[in-house]
Write a protein that holds these residues in place. Structure first.
Motif, PDB file in Angstrom:
ATOM      1  N   MET A   1      39.106  45.129  86.362  1.00 30.14           N
ATOM      2  CA  MET A   1      38.117  44.638  85.411  1.00 30.14           C
ATOM      3  C   MET A   1      38.711  43.505  84.580  1.00 30.14           C
ATOM      4  SD  MET A   1      36.146  47.877  83.712  1.00 30.14           S
ATOM      5  CE  MET A   1      35.087  48.963  84.663  1.00 30.14           C
TER       6      MET A   1
ATOM      7  N   SER B   1      34.878  42.795  80.769  1.00 29.70           N
ATOM      8  CA  SER B   1      34.323  43.987  81.417  1.00 29.70           C
ATOM      9  C   SER B   1      34.878  45.265  80.794  1.00 29.70           C
ATOM     10  CB  SER B   1      34.623  43.973  82.922  1.00 29.70           C
ATOM     11  OG  SER B   1      33.973  42.892  83.559  1.00 29.70           O
ATOM     12  N   VAL B   2      36.170  45.246  80.485  1.00 34.72           N
ATOM     13  CA  VAL B   2      36.778  46.413  79.846  1.00 34.72           C
ATOM     14  C   VAL B   2      36.118  46.674  78.501  1.00 34.72           C
ATOM     15  CG1 VAL B   2      38.879  47.317  78.794  1.00 34.72           C
ATOM     16  CG2 VAL B   2      38.973  46.212  81.027  1.00 34.72           C
TER      17      VAL B   2
ATOM     18  N   ARG C   1      33.112  45.839  77.587  1.00 37.46           N
ATOM     19  CA  ARG C   1      31.760  46.357  77.802  1.00 37.46           C
ATOM     20  C   ARG C   1      31.779  47.819  78.249  1.00 37.46           C
ATOM     21  NH1 ARG C   1      29.381  41.054  81.050  1.00 37.46           N
ATOM     22  NH2 ARG C   1      28.735  39.853  79.190  1.00 37.46           N
ATOM     23  N   ALA C   2      32.747  48.154  79.104  1.00 42.03           N
ATOM     24  CA  ALA C   2      32.855  49.537  79.573  1.00 42.03           C
ATOM     25  C   ALA C   2      33.143  50.479  78.411  1.00 42.03           C
ATOM     26  CB  ALA C   2      33.949  49.649  80.632  1.00 42.03           C
TER      27      ALA C   2
ATOM     28  N   THR D   1      24.458  43.878  85.892  1.00 37.91           N
ATOM     29  CA  THR D   1      25.821  43.871  85.363  1.00 37.91           C
ATOM     30  C   THR D   1      26.201  45.254  84.849  1.00 37.91           C
ATOM     31  OG1 THR D   1      25.625  41.546  84.724  1.00 37.91           O
ATOM     32  CG2 THR D   1      27.360  42.833  83.640  1.00 37.91           C
ATOM     33  N   VAL D   2      25.276  45.869  84.120  1.00 43.67           N
ATOM     34  CA  VAL D   2      25.529  47.199  83.570  1.00 43.67           C
ATOM     35  C   VAL D   2      25.642  48.228  84.693  1.00 43.67           C
ATOM     36  CG1 VAL D   2      24.641  49.017  82.048  1.00 43.67           C
ATOM     37  CG2 VAL D   2      24.350  46.619  81.436  1.00 43.67           C
TER      38      VAL D   2
ATOM     39  N   ARG E   1      26.750  47.803  87.697  1.00 47.23           N
ATOM     40  CA  ARG E   1      28.070  47.696  88.327  1.00 47.23           C
ATOM     41  C   ARG E   1      29.131  48.399  87.476  1.00 47.23           C
ATOM     42  NH1 ARG E   1      26.394  42.356  89.676  1.00 47.23           N
ATOM     43  NH2 ARG E   1      27.508  41.532  87.856  1.00 47.23           N
ATOM     44  N   LEU E   2      29.051  48.206  86.172  1.00 42.23           N
ATOM     45  CA  LEU E   2      29.994  48.870  85.282  1.00 42.23           C
ATOM     46  C   LEU E   2      29.863  50.389  85.367  1.00 42.23           C
ATOM     47  CD1 LEU E   2      29.860  46.719  82.004  1.00 42.23           C
ATOM     48  CD2 LEU E   2      31.831  47.044  83.493  1.00 42.23           C
TER      49      LEU E   2
ATOM     50  N   THR F   1      31.315  51.751  88.579  1.00 39.65           N
ATOM     51  CA  THR F   1      32.775  51.775  88.523  1.00 39.65           C
ATOM     52  C   THR F   1      33.263  52.949  87.683  1.00 39.65           C
ATOM     53  OG1 THR F   1      32.899  49.363  88.776  1.00 39.65           O
ATOM     54  CG2 THR F   1      34.837  50.471  87.866  1.00 39.65           C
ATOM     55  N   LEU F   2      32.635  53.158  86.530  1.00 34.77           N
ATOM     56  CA  LEU F   2      33.011  54.272  85.670  1.00 34.77           C
ATOM     57  C   LEU F   2      32.729  55.612  86.341  1.00 34.77           C
ATOM     58  CD1 LEU F   2      31.678  52.888  82.263  1.00 34.77           C
ATOM     59  CD2 LEU F   2      34.077  53.228  82.881  1.00 34.77           C
TER      60      LEU F   2
END
Length: 259
Positions: free
Chosen positions: A1, A5-6, A8-9, A36-37, A39-40, A43-44
């Motif tokens: 990330m 991105s970090v 936002r996560a 975008t959200v 994808r985050l 990943t989480l």
């Protein structure tokens, strides 16, 4: 990330801490497009930080709880103090908190619920303001003079009730009282219906590593009745401190301040 991105996560995880959220709600919070959200979130989810139900509402996942548990276990004082908190709760019948100072705020690291009556909104992991809570006063009063003054002058003095301390000068005067008397009180300063008293817990070096408090709804006891709980509170704090290596009450003056 990426760094963005970090960030936002982490903001997403904080958002989900308040409860399950839809993709639309998450996107609105971050102010970015849903793809975008998504994808985050995916990943989480792969790492167990979030999960979702059949309605595609996202919530915190198992990894967050595992990390939270591990973080709490690193607070040695929590496990050592727990039996004393339980006895304090049984003796008073009121809500008992254990708190530490973290990044300019109070963090509740343990809690014993009141046996009956009104339950406190507080929960383990929740933060609270240092200037409007008895535990916060205990923890800041224990700081060395220059650090204490710097911390007091750096506080944003949000007013929670008409009794909240709102200036650094008044707060420093209150901290001096706490140091002299060895305990702190919050007379409806954070919540208009709660009075609270708190005392320090020390480790083997004498450093104040936590604060223990008794919180009482005003409909249960008045201020004088809450003050009457202070000897029991201080006894619990002294017993926990003894288990952490600080001299037991018989070998140390428990009327000493928090310096």
């Amino acid at each position: 990330m990426t760094t963005q991105s970090v960030g936002r996560a982490l903001e997403l995880l904080q958002h989900l801490a308040a409860g399950p959220r839809s993709l639309d709600e998450c996107a609105q919070r971050l102010g970015v497009h849903k793809t975008t959200v998504l994808r985050l979130l995916q990943t989480l989810a792969e790492q167990g930080f979030v999960s979702h139900d059949e309605r595609h509402r996202y919530r915190l996942g198992r990894t967050v709880f595992a990390l939270a548990s591990a973080a709490l276990e690193q607070w040695d004082v929590r496990g050592i103090a727990r039996p004393h908190l339980e006895r304090l709760g049984a003796a008073t019948g009121q809500t008992v908190h254990l708190a530490a100072h973290e990044a300019g705020q109070v963090v509740y690291i343990d809690k014993i619920e009141a046996r009956s009556g009104i339950r406190m909104y507080s929960r383990i992991g929740l933060t609270a303001p240092v200037h409007a809570t008895a535990v916060g006063k205990v923890l800041l009063a224990a700081m060395p003079g220059p650090a204490r003054e710097q911390a007091a002058r750096g506080i944003l003095y949000t007013r929670f009730t008409d009794r909240t301390i709102t200036t650094a000068a008044d707060y420093l005067a209150e901290l001096n009282r706490v140091r002299a008397e060895g305990f702190a009180h919050d007379w409806r300063e954070h919540e208009s219906f709660v009075n609270c008293v708190a005392a320090p817990i020390r480790d083997g070096s004498g450093a104040v590593v936590a604060a223990v408090s008794v919180s009482v709804p005003t409909v249960s006891l008045d201020a004088d009745e809450v003050l009457a709980l202070v000897p029991t509170l201080r006894g619990a704090a002294a017993a926990a401190s003894a288990d952490l290596g600080w001299p037991a009450p018989a070998a140390a003056d428990t009327t000493e301040g928090v310096s």
